[in-house]
Design a protein around this motif. Structure first.
Motif, PDB file in Angstrom:
ATOM      1  N   MET A 136       0.824  -1.217   0.000  1.00 52.97           N
ATOM      2  CA  MET A 136       0.000   0.000   0.000  1.00 52.97           C
ATOM      3  C   MET A 136       0.855   1.263   0.000  1.00 52.97           C
ATOM      4  O   MET A 136       0.483   2.260  -0.628  1.00 52.97           O
ATOM      5  N   ASP A 137       2.013   1.245   0.679  1.00 52.04           N
ATOM      6  CA  ASP A 137       2.803   2.480   0.725  1.00 52.04           C
ATOM      7  C   ASP A 137       3.414   2.797  -0.648  1.00 52.04           C
ATOM      8  O   ASP A 137       3.596   3.964  -0.992  1.00 52.04           O
ATOM      9  N   ALA A 138       3.680   1.777  -1.453  1.00 53.27           N
ATOM     10  CA  ALA A 138       4.164   2.037  -2.812  1.00 53.27           C
ATOM     11  C   ALA A 138       3.070   2.709  -3.639  1.00 53.27           C
ATOM     12  O   ALA A 138       3.321   3.630  -4.416  1.00 53.27           O
ATOM     13  N   PHE A 139       1.843   2.266  -3.425  1.00 53.62           N
ATOM     14  CA  PHE A 139       0.704   2.886  -4.100  1.00 53.62           C
ATOM     15  C   PHE A 139       0.520   4.336  -3.654  1.00 53.62           C
ATOM     16  O   PHE A 139       0.362   5.241  -4.458  1.00 53.62           O
ATOM     17  N   ALA A 140       0.520   4.501  -2.341  1.00 50.13           N
ATOM     18  CA  ALA A 140       0.217   5.819  -1.785  1.00 50.13           C
ATOM     19  C   ALA A 140       1.244   6.844  -2.269  1.00 50.13           C
ATOM     20  O   ALA A 140       0.893   7.975  -2.611  1.00 50.13           O
ATOM     21  N   GLN A 147      -3.106  13.283  -0.556  1.00 50.29           N
ATOM     22  CA  GLN A 147      -4.549  13.140  -0.500  1.00 50.29           C
ATOM     23  C   GLN A 147      -4.977  11.868   0.231  1.00 50.29           C
ATOM     24  O   GLN A 147      -6.143  11.548   0.295  1.00 50.29           O
ATOM     25  N   ALA A 148      -4.026  11.128   0.811  1.00 46.36           N
ATOM     26  CA  ALA A 148      -4.397   9.892   1.494  1.00 46.36           C
ATOM     27  C   ALA A 148      -4.881  10.139   2.919  1.00 46.36           C
ATOM     28  O   ALA A 148      -5.512   9.287   3.506  1.00 46.36           O
ATOM     29  N   ALA A 149      -4.605  11.311   3.465  1.00 42.33           N
ATOM     30  CA  ALA A 149      -4.830  11.532   4.892  1.00 42.33           C
ATOM     31  C   ALA A 149      -6.299  11.431   5.283  1.00 42.33           C
ATOM     32  O   ALA A 149      -6.621  10.910   6.334  1.00 42.33           O
ATOM     33  N   GLU A 150      -7.199  11.904   4.487  1.00 41.16           N
ATOM     34  CA  GLU A 150      -8.611  11.859   4.851  1.00 41.16           C
ATOM     35  C   GLU A 150      -9.138  10.465   4.615  1.00 41.16           C
ATOM     36  O   GLU A 150     -10.213  10.153   4.535  1.00 41.16           O
TER      37      GLU A 150
END
Ligand SMILES: [Zn+2]
Ligand SMILES: [Zn+2]
Length: 150
Positions: A136-140, A147-150
């Motif tokens: 997931m961190d590679a995606f993020a 924009q992942a925070a919300e």
């Protein structure tokens, strides 16, 4: 504002984004079968940024290999699949990149499930690829900066 829609034109959507979202390709068996093609081209966006602005969508659910439930949204008339959400990734929508009005512009930034890739597809050396899904961190980092925070 970014816009897109289905093949018949009944459904239109917008993405509250200034620039086109980055896209990746998934070569897994489910994406091949589900798209009726060699791979799925996907654009992850915040679900809150996506709005259906015209027409009626239908939805259906499918289990995924990791036990999550994927809910798919399609045009109620022509059944073009437009996006899906996944219970394992709340707040994220995966837009079918081929439904973007400007679908000719983005180049894939990442390829996943290349262990199932059709043998005739050649991926450029400088584009990251993962034999199965990517963490997931590679995606993020690639797709959801800021924009992942919300
Ligand atoms: Zn349609
Ligand atoms: Zn896939």
């Amino acid at each position: 504002m970014i816009a897109g829609g289905c093949r018949c034109g009944a459904v239109r959507y917008t993405l509250a984004m200034d620039d086109l979202p980055a896209v990746y390709c998934c070569h897994c068996r489910d994406c091949q079968t589900g798209s009726g093609s060699a791979f799925a081209e996907q654009a992850p966006v915040r679900e809150a940024a996506l709005a259906i602005v015209k027409g009626a969508v239908v939805d259906f659910t499918l289990p995924t290999s990791n036990g999550a439930i994927s809910r798919h949204f399609a045009c109620g008339t022509c059944h073009t699949r437009l996006y899906n959400v996944n219970s394992g990734r709340p707040g994220l929508a995966i837009v079918r990149a081929g439904t973007l009005d400007r679908s000719d512009e983005p180049s894939p930034r990442l390829h996943i499930w290349t262990s199932r890739k059709q043998p005739w597809i050649v991926i450029a050396d400088d584009v990251p690829q993962w034999p199965e899904s990517a963490p997931m961190d590679a995606f993020a980092a690639l797709f959801l900066p800021g924009q992942a925070a919300e």
